[in-house]
Design an enzyme around this catalytic site. Structure first.
Site, short mmCIF file in Angstrom:
data_model
loop_
_atom_site.label_atom_id
_atom_site.label_comp_id
_atom_site.label_asym_id
_atom_site.label_seq_id
_atom_site.Cartn_x
_atom_site.Cartn_y
_atom_site.Cartn_z
N GLY A 134 -0.13 0.35 9.10
CA GLY A 134 -0.72 0.91 7.88
C GLY A 134 -2.24 0.82 7.86
O GLY A 134 -2.92 1.74 7.40
N LYS A 150 0.81 -1.22 0.00
CA LYS A 150 0.00 0.00 0.00
C LYS A 150 0.85 1.27 0.00
O LYS A 150 0.48 2.26 -0.62
CB LYS A 150 -0.95 0.01 1.21
CG LYS A 150 -2.09 -0.98 1.06
CD LYS A 150 -3.08 -0.87 2.20
CE LYS A 150 -4.08 -2.01 2.13
NZ LYS A 150 -5.12 -1.94 3.13
N GLY A 186 -14.25 -7.97 10.09
CA GLY A 186 -14.08 -6.95 9.06
C GLY A 186 -14.65 -7.30 7.69
O GLY A 186 -14.30 -6.66 6.70
P1 ATR Z 1 -0.75 -3.36 8.73
O1 ATR Z 1 -0.45 -2.71 7.41
O2 ATR Z 1 -1.62 -4.59 8.63
O3 ATR Z 1 -1.26 -2.40 9.76
P2 ATR Z 1 1.81 -3.23 10.01
O4 ATR Z 1 2.03 -1.86 9.49
O5 ATR Z 1 2.94 -4.21 9.99
O6 ATR Z 1 0.64 -3.96 9.24
O7 ATR Z 1 1.25 -3.09 11.52
C1 ATR Z 1 0.90 -4.19 12.28
C2 ATR Z 1 0.29 -3.69 13.59
O8 ATR Z 1 -0.14 -4.82 14.36
C3 ATR Z 1 1.26 -2.95 14.47
O9 ATR Z 1 0.53 -1.98 15.22
C4 ATR Z 1 1.81 -4.06 15.39
O10 ATR Z 1 2.34 -3.61 16.61
P3 ATR Z 1 3.88 -3.04 16.64
O11 ATR Z 1 3.83 -1.69 16.06
O12 ATR Z 1 4.22 -3.06 18.08
O13 ATR Z 1 4.68 -4.02 15.82
C5 ATR Z 1 0.54 -4.83 15.63
N1 ATR Z 1 0.73 -6.24 16.04
C6 ATR Z 1 1.05 -7.28 15.25
N2 ATR Z 1 1.08 -8.43 15.96
C7 ATR Z 1 0.74 -8.10 17.24
C8 ATR Z 1 0.57 -8.85 18.45
N3 ATR Z 1 0.76 -10.18 18.48
N4 ATR Z 1 0.21 -8.18 19.57
C9 ATR Z 1 0.01 -6.84 19.55
N5 ATR Z 1 0.16 -6.08 18.43
C10 ATR Z 1 0.51 -6.70 17.29
#
Ligand code: ATR
Length: 275
Positions: free
Chosen positions: A134, A69, A243
Site C-alpha cells: 500500500g 488506508k 522518511g
Molecule cells: P504497506 O501498506 O506498509 O506497504 P503491505 O501492503 O503489507 O504494507 O506491504 C508490505 C511490503 O513490504 C510488501 O511489498 C512486502 O513484500 P511481499 O509483497 O512479498 O509480502 C514487503 N516486505 C515486508 N517485509 C519484507 C522483508 N523482510 N523483505 C522483503 N520485503 C518485505
C-alpha cells in the site's frame, strides 16, 4: 455556548509511536490555527464506527495509517483522483457525518521531500522502488509524473510488483521484477517502500545496485538508521535518508487540505530530528 474546537486525529493500529500529534501541534502553533490533534488506537473491526463517533464529536479531519488506508478509501463518499488511483486514503475531510472526502498525500509528501528538502532531480534518473504494498501504491503516480529515465518496482513476491506496474501502465513504463531478479545494473535513486524496517529486517538486495552517486531513501522513519540505510552506507551510497521529511511533508499537505494554509515544514523536520 462555549466555542467548540475543531478536532483532528490519526487513526491506526498500532499507533503509540505516531509523530503526527507532534507535527500537527507544531503546524497549528506556527499558523495560529486553533485545533486539537490526537493519535487514536482503533480496533481492527471498529474503523467505520470509530470514524462516525469522531465525526459526531466535532471531528473535522483524520489521517489514516496502517492498516486502515484501504478501508478509508472504501468509506469515503468522494475521493481525489490521486486517492482513487492509489486505492488508498491517508487523509479524510469530514464535511458532515455522511460526507467524507478522501485524499492521499503520501505521494506528494515523498516527491516534495526528495526534490525540495534533499534537492534531488528526478527527471531522467533511474529509480528503483523496493516493495509493492500500500505504501508504494500511493507514490507511483507522482514519481512517474516527474519523468524519470526508468522506474522499476522490485518485490519479494514478484506477482505484486507485476500487478502494480500493470495498474499504472497508462501513466508510463514501469519495470517489475522479483528481488532475486535484480541484476547488476545500478540505480540513481533507490527507495525502500517495504515494511521490512518496521521489524528490523533488510530486503535481500545486491550491492551492485549502488554506484558512487546513488541516493538511498527509506520511506520508514525510526530514531536510528534503519537496516536499509545501514546497508546503503556500507556499500558506498552517496547519500542516505529516512522518511522523516516525507512524514512531515504529507502532514503539511493534509493540513493544507483541512485548514487552507500550508505550514512551513523545515522547522518541523528539524524539531522532529531533535526528539
Ligand atoms: P504497506 O501498506 O506498509 O506497504 P503491505 O501492503 O503489507 O504494507 O506491504 C508490505 C511490503 O513490504 C510488501 O511489498 C512486502 O513484500 P511481499 O509483497 O512479498 O509480502 C514487503 N516486505 C515486508 N517485509 C519484507 C522483508 N523482510 N523483505 C522483503 N520485503 C518485505
Amino acid at each position: 455556548m462555549a466555542e467548540s474546537i475543531d478536532r483532528y486525529a490519526v487513526f491506526g493500529n498500532p499507533i503509540e509511536h505516531s509523530k503526527s500529534p507532534f507535527i500537527h501541534t507544531c503546524f497549528s502553533e506556527q499558523t495560529g490555527q486553533r485545533l486539537i490533534y490526537t493519535a487514536e488506537l482503533v480496533e481492527l473491526d471498529d474503523f467505520e464506527n470509530a470514524v462516525a463517533r469522531f465525526a459526531e464529536n466535532n471531528g473535522k479531519g483524520l489521517n489514516i495509517t496502517i492498516p486502515f488506508k484501504q478501508a478509508a478509501w472504501q468509506l469515503a463518499h468522494q475521493c481525489s483522483t490521486r486517492a482513487q488511483r492509489a486505492g488508498a486514503v491517508n487523509t479524510l475531510v469530514i464535511n458532515d457525518k455522511d460526507d467524507y472526502f478522501g485524499d492521499n498525500t503520501d505521494g506528494i509528501g515523498l516527491t516534495r521531500d526528495l526534490t525540495i528538502n534533499h534537492k534531488l532531480q528526478l527527471k531522467n534518473k533511474h529509480i528503483l522502488i523496493v516493495g509493492a504494498g500500500g505504501a508504494v501504491r500511493g507514490v507511483i503516480e507522482p514519481l512517474l509524473a516527474s519523468e524519470p529515465a526508468s522506474l522499476t518496482i522490485a518485490n519479494r513476491t514478484k506477482q505484486k510488483a507485476v500487478q502494480l506496474a500493470q495498474d499504472f501502465a497508462d501513466l508510463g513504463t514501469i519495470g517489475a521484477c522479483g528481488l532475486d531478479e535484480l541484476g547488476d545494473n545500478p540505480y540513481d535513486i533507490i527507495i525502500n517502500g517495504t515494511s521490512a524496517s518496521l521489524s528490523g529486517d533488510l530486503p535481500p538486495l545486491p550491492e551492485s545496485l549502488i554506484h558512487a552517486n546513488t541516493f538511498c531513501y527509506d520511506m520508514m522513519y525510526a530514531t536510528e538508521a534503519t537496516p536499509f540505510m545501514r546497508w546503503a552506507q556500507q556499500h558506498g551510497a552517496a547519500n542516505v535518508a529516512d522518511g522523516k521529511g516525507m512524514l512531515v511533508e504529507q502532514a503539511a499537505e493534509s493540513f493544507r487540505i483541512w485548514r487552507g494554509c500550508r505550514p512551513d515544514t523545515a522547522p518541523v523536520i528539524e524539531a522532529l530530528s531533535k526528539l
